[in-house]
Write a protein that holds these residues in place. Structure first.
Motif, mmCIF file in Angstrom:
data_model
loop_
_atom_site.group_PDB
_atom_site.id
_atom_site.type_symbol
_atom_site.label_atom_id
_atom_site.label_comp_id
_atom_site.label_asym_id
_atom_site.label_seq_id
_atom_site.Cartn_x
_atom_site.Cartn_y
_atom_site.Cartn_z
ATOM 1 N N VAL A 316 0.840 -1.206 0.000
ATOM 2 C CA VAL A 316 0.000 0.000 0.000
ATOM 3 C C VAL A 316 0.869 1.248 0.000
ATOM 4 O O VAL A 316 0.584 2.231 -0.706
ATOM 5 C CB VAL A 316 -0.952 -0.024 1.217
ATOM 6 C CG1 VAL A 316 -1.641 1.330 1.388
ATOM 7 C CG2 VAL A 316 -1.994 -1.116 1.053
ATOM 8 N N GLY A 321 -2.061 -0.435 -3.972
ATOM 9 C CA GLY A 321 -3.465 -0.648 -3.695
ATOM 10 C C GLY A 321 -3.688 -1.838 -2.786
ATOM 11 O O GLY A 321 -2.812 -2.691 -2.607
ATOM 12 N N LEU A 322 -4.880 -1.914 -2.206
ATOM 13 C CA LEU A 322 -5.170 -2.948 -1.210
ATOM 14 C C LEU A 322 -5.235 -4.339 -1.828
ATOM 15 O O LEU A 322 -4.666 -5.293 -1.291
ATOM 16 C CB LEU A 322 -6.496 -2.611 -0.510
ATOM 17 C CG LEU A 322 -6.864 -3.507 0.665
ATOM 18 C CD1 LEU A 322 -5.848 -3.350 1.784
ATOM 19 C CD2 LEU A 322 -8.262 -3.174 1.171
ATOM 20 N N ASP A 386 -11.549 -4.680 2.405
ATOM 21 C CA ASP A 386 -12.041 -3.516 1.681
ATOM 22 C C ASP A 386 -13.376 -3.035 2.247
ATOM 23 O O ASP A 386 -13.592 -1.833 2.413
ATOM 24 C CB ASP A 386 -12.196 -3.874 0.200
ATOM 25 C CG ASP A 386 -12.642 -2.704 -0.640
ATOM 26 O OD1 ASP A 386 -11.775 -2.008 -1.188
ATOM 27 O OD2 ASP A 386 -13.863 -2.473 -0.752
ATOM 28 N N VAL A 393 -10.964 6.661 3.993
ATOM 29 C CA VAL A 393 -9.701 5.930 3.865
ATOM 30 C C VAL A 393 -9.550 5.398 2.441
ATOM 31 O O VAL A 393 -8.454 5.437 1.862
ATOM 32 C CB VAL A 393 -9.630 4.787 4.894
ATOM 33 C CG1 VAL A 393 -8.392 3.932 4.669
ATOM 34 C CG2 VAL A 393 -9.630 5.341 6.308
ATOM 35 N N HIS A 394 -10.644 4.931 1.848
ATOM 36 C CA HIS A 394 -10.590 4.473 0.462
ATOM 37 C C HIS A 394 -10.171 5.601 -0.471
ATOM 38 O O HIS A 394 -9.352 5.411 -1.376
ATOM 39 C CB HIS A 394 -11.952 3.930 0.032
ATOM 40 C CG HIS A 394 -12.159 2.502 0.386
ATOM 41 N ND1 HIS A 394 -11.447 1.478 -0.186
ATOM 42 C CD2 HIS A 394 -12.993 1.927 1.276
ATOM 43 C CE1 HIS A 394 -11.834 0.327 0.327
ATOM 44 N NE2 HIS A 394 -12.770 0.565 1.212
ATOM 45 N N LEU A 397 -6.509 6.218 -0.041
ATOM 46 C CA LEU A 397 -5.714 5.209 -0.732
ATOM 47 C C LEU A 397 -5.716 5.440 -2.239
ATOM 48 O O LEU A 397 -4.699 5.262 -2.917
ATOM 49 C CB LEU A 397 -6.255 3.808 -0.418
ATOM 50 C CG LEU A 397 -6.035 3.278 1.002
ATOM 51 C CD1 LEU A 397 -6.722 1.939 1.186
ATOM 52 C CD2 LEU A 397 -4.558 3.162 1.324
ATOM 53 N N TYR A 400 -3.402 8.212 -2.963
ATOM 54 C CA TYR A 400 -2.014 7.787 -2.811
ATOM 55 C C TYR A 400 -1.540 6.995 -4.021
ATOM 56 O O TYR A 400 -0.406 7.169 -4.486
ATOM 57 C CB TYR A 400 -1.870 6.947 -1.535
ATOM 58 C CG TYR A 400 -0.440 6.629 -1.212
ATOM 59 C CD1 TYR A 400 0.375 7.568 -0.599
ATOM 60 C CD2 TYR A 400 0.109 5.401 -1.536
ATOM 61 C CE1 TYR A 400 1.694 7.287 -0.311
ATOM 62 C CE2 TYR A 400 1.422 5.110 -1.255
ATOM 63 C CZ TYR A 400 2.210 6.052 -0.640
ATOM 64 O OH TYR A 400 3.516 5.773 -0.365
ATOM 65 N N GLU A 401 -2.401 6.114 -4.544
ATOM 66 C CA GLU A 401 -2.037 5.369 -5.758
ATOM 67 C C GLU A 401 -1.754 6.322 -6.914
ATOM 68 O O GLU A 401 -0.789 6.146 -7.669
ATOM 69 C CB GLU A 401 -3.168 4.415 -6.134
ATOM 70 C CG GLU A 401 -3.274 3.188 -5.248
ATOM 71 C CD GLU A 401 -4.331 2.233 -5.751
ATOM 72 O OE1 GLU A 401 -4.207 1.754 -6.898
ATOM 73 O OE2 GLU A 401 -5.295 1.972 -5.010
ATOM 74 N N THR A 517 2.048 11.612 4.267
ATOM 75 C CA THR A 517 2.270 10.287 3.675
ATOM 76 C C THR A 517 3.757 9.969 3.582
ATOM 77 O O THR A 517 4.177 8.833 3.822
ATOM 78 C CB THR A 517 1.635 10.188 2.278
ATOM 79 O OG1 THR A 517 2.169 11.197 1.436
ATOM 80 C CG2 THR A 517 0.142 10.338 2.335
#
Length: 707
Positions: A316, A321-322, A386, A393-394, A397, A400-401, A517
Motif C-alpha cells: 500500500v 493498492g489494497l 475492503d 480511507v478508500h 488510498l 495515494y495510488e 504520507t
C-alpha cells in the motif's frame, strides 16, 4: 545399514524422492514437501528398510546449495534490481525487517540464545521462490500481482546473501559484538566489490566467447566450473559457498545469455536441490521433533500473519493498492530453500542447535500447504478488508495510488532535475539513519564493559556511570536523528512540489497530506529494518512498538486531514462531473459490450488550477448502457471497488448528481458514473460493469399442464 555403497545411497535418495515427488504432483503440493518427506523415509529414525548414509548425503547436499544459489543468481540482474527497486524495494525492506524482528522475538520467547534467535530471524524473513513459482503456475494470479511478488523476491534474494554472509561471520565465533560484526560487514563489501569488479570485466565476455562455439556441453561445464570455483573462493575467504555461487550466477547473467544457460543447468540443479532437501528431511527425528511441534506451529502462524501485515503495508505504501498488496502478502507467506541454507550455516559451525532444522521443517510443511489455499482465497480476504475500511480511507488510498504513479512518471530517466533532487534527499535520509543505527549498536554492545571500566576509574556507582554513558550516547546520536528528521521534511516538500501540489486549488491541505504520507513512508521504511538490526542488542522488544506508535501517529494525522478534505472532495467531484457530462461524448464504433468505451470522457484536459489536489485528474465519466451488467444493480452488488480498486465518486442522472454515493444506491441505464482510479483499473471496471446481462430464459414445465 553400514554396508551401503555411495551408489546405493544415491539410488535410495533419488528413487524415494521420485516417488514422493509424483505423489506431491498428484495432490498439487510443492515438490519441497515431497523431498522433505523422502528424507524422513530414508532417514535413520523410522523402521523402513530404506536407509542412506547421512554424512554422504549431507556432503552431496552441499552441491545442491551451490547450484540453487547459482540459479538464484542467474535469475537476478543489476538491471532487474534497478527496475524493481522503486516499487518492490521498500516493500522488501519492510517485509524482511518486520519478519526478522518477529523471528528473533519468537526465538527469545522459545528460550533460544541471541545467536540462535538471529539465525531464526534470518531464516523466517525470506520467502520461497520455489513454492511461489509452482503455486503461480497452478493458480495464475493477475499480472500486477505476479510482477510485484517476483520483484519482492528479487529484493529478498539480495538481502538473503547479505544475511548469509554476516551470519557466516557470527557462526565462526565472532558472536554479536559490534566491532567484529562491523569488520565482517566491511570485509563482505570489499569481497563483493572485488568479485563483482573483476568478474564483470571478465566473465560476461568469456561466456559470450564460449557461446560462439555453439556447444551447450561446453557452456554447461564451464559455467558450473565457475560456480564451484567462486564458491570455493568464498569459502577460503571465510564465507558460505552460497555467496560465491550467487555471485557466479550474477556474473553469468550479465552476459545476456542467462536464459538458455538456466534451462541447461536446471536438470542438474533440480537433482541436487532434491538431495539437499532430502538431507534436511533426514534430520527429522520424530522422537525429539514432536516436542518442537508447538514451536513450529507458533512460528508458522508468525510467518503467515507477519507477511500479511508487512507486505500489505509495504505494498500500500508503494502505491500498489489494497487488492494487489493483500494478494502479494498471501503469496509470500512461507519459508523455503534459503531458510534451510541459513540454518545450515549455523548448524555446521556448531553455533546453532540442531533442533532448529526440525522447527523450520514443520514451518515449511505448514506454510507450503497454506500458501496455495491463501492464494486461492486472496480475493475474498481483500474484499473482507475492503468492506471494513471507511470511505475517507478508500479515497485517501486512491489518492495515494495516483500520487505514486504520478511521482514515478515525473521522476523517470528523462526527468533529470526532479529525479536527482529526490535521490539526493533519499541518500541523505539513508546515511543519517544508517549512522544513527551503527552508533546505537556500538553503544549497546560496549555499554556494560565501558560502564564497569568508567565506574572503577572514577570511583562512581555503576548506575551513575551508566547514566553518564547514556547521555554521551544520546548526544552522539541526536545530530543524526535531527538530520534524519530534517531531510525527511526536505524530501516531503520535494515530493509535494514534484507532484504539482502548488497548482491545486486546495494547496495547503494537499501539501500537508502529501507530507504526512512521506513521513509514514520514511518512518516504516527506515524504522522496521532498523528495529530488526537493533533487536539482538536490546534487552527486549521495545523498539518496534515505538516505531509503530510513531507511524500510527502520522497515520491518524493523515486520516484526520483526509476527512477534513471531504467537503472539498465532494464539491470538486460534483463540479467536474457536471463539466465533463456537458461535453459531447466521443463517437465510437460498435464493439462487444465487454470492451466498448461507451460515452466516456476524462478530466485530463481540465484546467490544472481547478483541481483540488494532484491525482484528481484520474476521474473518468462513463455512461451505463441499457444491456450492461451494472444496470439495475446497487453499488454494493456490483462491488467495483473491491473487484478493481476503482471508486464511484459521482452518479449523474436526470437533473441530479449523487456525490460519493453509498452502497445501496441503485445504478440505472443511461446514468453517468464518475469512475476514479488508475487508468488500467478504470478500464477493468468498465469491462466488468458493461458485461452483458444474463438472458432470462422462460421456465419449461416439467410435465404437461404445469405452469
Amino acid at each position: 545399514m553400514h554396508g551401503h555403497s555411495f551408489i546405493a545411497d544415491v539410488a535410495a535418495v533419488l528413487a524415494v524422492a521420485g516417488v514422493t515427488g509424483a505423489l506431491a504432483r498428484r495432490f498439487n503440493q510443492p515438490s519441497i514437501v515431497a523431498y522433505l518427506l523422502a528424507g524422513f523415509v530414508v532417514g535413520p529414525y523410522i523402521p523402513i528398510p530404506l536407509f542412506a548414509d547421512a554424512e554422504r548425503v549431507e556432503a552431496l547436499a552441499e552441491f545442491g546449495v551451490v547450484l540453487v544459489m547459482f540459479a538464484v543468481g542467474l535469475e537476478f540482474s543489476i538491471a532487474k534490481l534497478l527496475k524493481v527497486l522503486p516499487v518492490s524495494g521498500l516493500t522488501g525492506l519492510v517485509q524482511v525487517g518486520f519478519l526478522a524482528w518477529c523471528g528473533f522475538s519468537t526465538g527469545a520467547l522459545l528460550g533460544f540464545d541471541a545467536v540462535s534467535s538471529t539465525f531464526l530471524a534470518g531464516a523466517v524473513a525470506i520467502s520461497s521462490t520455489m513454492v511461489v513459482t509452482k503455486t503461480f503456475a497452478e493458480h495464475p494470479p493477475p499480472e500486477a500481482v505476479r510482477s510485484h511478488v517476483l520483484g519482492i523476491l528479487v529484493i529478498q534474494d539480495v538481502l538473503a546473501i547479505v544475511i548469509i554472509a554476516v551470519l557466516t561471520g557470527v557462526a565462526a565465533g565472532e558472536g554479536l559484538a559490534a566491532g567484529p560484526l562491523l569488520l565482517v560487514f566491511t570485509k563482505l563489501l570489499a569481497v563483493l566489490a572485488l568479485l563483482l569488479g573483476v568478474g564483470l570485466a571478465v566473465v560476461p565476455r568469456a561466456v559470450r566467447w564460449l557461446g560462439g562455439f555453439g556447444s551447450s556441453e561446453l557452456m554447461v561445464v564451464s559455467v558450473i566450473g565457475l560456480c564451484f570455483a567462486l564458491g570455493h573462493i568464498a569459502e577460503l575467504l571465510g564465507y558460505s559457498v552460497a555467496l560465491g555461487a550467487f555471485v557466479a550466477g550474477i556474473l553469468v547473467a550479465e552476459s545476456g545469455d542467462a536464459e538458455p544457460i538456466e534451462h541447461q543447468v536446471a536438470p542438474l540443479r533440480d537433482v541436487f536441490a532434491a538431495v539437499f532437501f532430502v538431507s534436511v528431511g533426514m534430520s527429522f527425528d520424530p522422537g525429539t521433533a514432536l516436542t518442537w511441534v508447538p514451536a513450529g506451529v507458533l512460528l508458522a502462524a508468525v510467518v503467515i500473519a507477519g507477511h500479511l501485515f508487512a507486505v500489505t503495508l509495504g505494498g500500500v505504501l508503494t502505491g500498489g493498492g489494497l487488492r494487489r498488496s493483500v494478494a502479494s502478502a498471501l503469496a509470500l507467506g512461507q519459508i523455503g530453500e534459503l531458510a534451510f541454507i541459513i540454518a545450515g550455516v549455523g548448524i555446521s559451525a556448531g553455533a546453532v542447535p540442531r533442533h532448529l532444522q526440525p522447527i523450520l521443517l514443520i514451518v515449511a510443511l505448514i506454510t507450503s500447504f497454506t500458501t496455495p489455499i491463501a492464494i486461492r482465497h486472496s480475493e475474498d480476504v481483500a474484499r473482507w478488508l475492503d468492506h471494513r475500511l471507511p470511505g475517507s480511507v478508500h479515497r485517501l488510498l486512491g489518492l495515494y495510488e495516483q500520487w505514486f504513479a504520478r511521482l514515478q512518471k515525473r521522476t523517470g530517466p528523462a526527468q533529470a532535475e526532479p529525479r536527482s533532487r529526490l535521490l539526493r534527499a533519499l541518500r541523505l535520509v539513508a546515511v543519517d539513519a544508517g549512522v544513527a543505527v551503527v552508533l546505537v549498536v556500538f553503544g549497546l554492545s560496549w555499554f556494560d564493559e565501558t560502564r564497569a571500566t568508567l565506574a572503577g576509574a572514577l570511583g562512581w556507582s555503576e548506575e551513575l556511570a551508566g547514566a553518564l554513558l547514556g547521555l554521551v550516547g544520546l548526544a552522539a546520536v541526536l545530530p543524526f536523528v535531527y538530520g534524519l528528521a530534517r531531510y525527511t521534511l526536505v524530501l516531503s516538500a520535494d515530493v509535494a512540489d514534484t507532484l504539482g501540489a502548488k497548482t491545486s486549488s486546495a494547496y495547503p491541505r494537499a501539501r500537508r497530506l502529501i507530507r504526512s504520507t512521506v513521513h509514514v513512508l520514511i518512518t516504516l521504511g527506515v524504522g522496521l529494518p532498523a528495529v530488526a538490526i537493533l533487536r539482538p542488542f536490546l534487552p527486549g522488544p521495545v523498539a518496534l512498538p515505538i516505531v509503530l506508535a510513531l507511524a500510527a501517529g502520522f497515520l491518524l494525522a493523515l486520516v484526520r486531514d483526509a476527512r477534513g478534505l471531504e467537503p472539498t472532495f465532494r464539491s470538486s467531484a460534483e463540479r467536474i462531473a457536471q463539466e465533463l457530462t456537458r461535453r459531447p461524448p466521443p463517437r465510437v464504433p460498435l464493439s462487444p459490450p465487454a470492451s466498448r468505451p461507451d460515452a466516456t470522457a476524462d478530466v485530463g484536459s481540465a484546467e490544472a488550477g481547478k483541481l483540488p489536489f494532484p491525482g484528481f485528474e484520474a476521474l473518468r465519466m462513463w455512461t451505463v448502457p441499457a444491456d450492461a451488467k451494472a444496470a439495475g444493480q446497487t453499488l454494493a452488488e456490483l462491488d467495483l471497488r473491491a473487484a478493481t480498486g476503482v471508486s464511484v465518486l459521482t452518479i449523474q442522472g436526470e437533473g441530479e448528481i449523487i456525490t460519493l454515493p453509498h452502497g445501496e444506491v441503485r445504478i440505472e441505464a443511461g446514468q453517468v458514473l464518475g469512475l476514479w482510479g488508475a487508468p488500467s483499473a478504470v478500464e477493468a471496471a468498465i469491462a466488468l460493469a458493461s458485461a452483458p446481462q444474463p438472458i432470462a430464459h422462460p421456465t419449461v414445465p416439467d410435465r404437461p399442464g404445469q405452469l
